[in-house]
Write a protein that holds these residues in place. Structure first.
Motif, PDB file in Angstrom:
ATOM      1  N   GLN A 104     -14.283 -13.447  54.088  1.00 21.08           N
ATOM      2  CA  GLN A 104     -15.087 -13.132  52.972  1.00 21.08           C
ATOM      3  C   GLN A 104     -14.086 -13.236  51.986  1.00 21.08           C
ATOM      4  OE1 GLN A 104     -17.832 -12.844  51.719  1.00 21.08           O
ATOM      5  NE2 GLN A 104     -18.895 -13.230  54.810  1.00 21.08           N
ATOM      6  N   ASP A 107     -13.294 -16.322  50.860  1.00 21.35           N
ATOM      7  CA  ASP A 107     -13.996 -16.664  49.676  1.00 21.35           C
ATOM      8  C   ASP A 107     -13.544 -16.936  48.229  1.00 21.35           C
ATOM      9  OD1 ASP A 107     -15.734 -19.690  49.299  1.00 21.35           O
ATOM     10  OD2 ASP A 107     -17.129 -17.335  49.934  1.00 21.35           O
ATOM     11  N   ASN A 162     -19.150 -27.308  48.301  1.00 18.44           N
ATOM     12  CA  ASN A 162     -19.951 -25.882  48.461  1.00 18.44           C
ATOM     13  C   ASN A 162     -21.113 -25.455  48.509  1.00 18.44           C
ATOM     14  OD1 ASN A 162     -16.959 -25.657  49.835  1.00 18.44           O
ATOM     15  ND2 ASN A 162     -16.011 -24.438  47.752  1.00 18.44           N
ATOM     16  N   TYR A 165     -23.171 -26.688  51.371  1.00 16.40           N
ATOM     17  CA  TYR A 165     -22.676 -26.169  52.608  1.00 16.40           C
ATOM     18  C   TYR A 165     -23.970 -24.542  52.203  1.00 16.40           C
ATOM     19  CZ  TYR A 165     -19.820 -22.942  55.939  1.00 16.40           C
ATOM     20  OH  TYR A 165     -20.117 -22.582  57.144  1.00 16.40           O
ATOM     21  N   TYR A 166     -23.361 -23.802  51.336  1.00 21.83           N
ATOM     22  CA  TYR A 166     -23.939 -22.958  51.740  1.00 21.83           C
ATOM     23  C   TYR A 166     -25.663 -22.637  51.396  1.00 21.83           C
ATOM     24  CZ  TYR A 166     -19.809 -20.492  49.803  1.00 21.83           C
ATOM     25  OH  TYR A 166     -18.146 -19.855  49.830  1.00 21.83           O
TER      26      TYR A 166
END
Length: 169
Positions: A104, A107, A162, A165-166
């Motif tokens: 976390q 990121d 990204n 991906y999320y």
């Protein structure tokens, strides 16, 4: 031909070299006088006044330092390369940070670093484009455009991937 038929503005033959009307005649052995300019000394080009020996004049005017040509291109290159270097360094360090800090935090830090890289590379790209419009050497500005453009495109592609991906596309 009589004196009445000659042009009154034409020089009269006085044995002296020709000069413009209203200007003094040049002395024998000296070059002709130019209008509005003093006599040139032997070995000195026209238009430069004679200087006494031993007095040095600077080859350029001294005063506030003006930016050298190409300095904006150099600045653009430094900004773009430093932004790309920060991004590359963070990519090298990221796997080690996953092991020590957690996913976390890495990121969040990754998004912050990518934002800084995007801003720096965009600034280098814009400065490079401005430097290309100036009459200075263009090599450094062109390199800055290439580095900044590739960093901007790389960062944007990374963010788009990204997002896929999320959201599970």
């Amino acid at each position: 031909m009589s004196d009445q038929q000659q042009n009154p503005d034409a020089p009269q033959d006085s044995g002296q070299p020709y000069t413009q009307p209203g200007q003094p005649h040049a002395q024998p052995g000296q070059p002709y006088a130019q209008p509005g300019q003093p006599y040139a000394q032997p070995g000195q080009p026209y238009g430069q006044p004679a200087q006494p020996y031993g007095v040095a004049t600077p080859p350029y005017a001294s005063g506030p330092t003006a930016p050298r040509p190409g300095s904006l291109g150099r600045t653009a290159l430094i900004v773009a390369v430093s932004a790309a270097a920060v991004g590359l360094f963070f990519q090298i360090v990221t796997p080690f940070m996953y092991m020590s800090v957690g996913y976390q935090f890495v990121d969040l830090l990754s998004n912050l670093v990518n934002l800084i890289v995007l801003a720096g590379a965009g600034a280098g790209l814009v400065l490079g484009l401005i430097a290309l419009r100036r009459p200075a050497p263009h090599l450094l500005a062109a390199i800055a455009i290439g580095v900044g453009g590739s960093a901007v495109v790389g960062t944007l592609v990374s963010w788009v991937s990204n997002l896929f991906y999320y959201f599970g596309f």
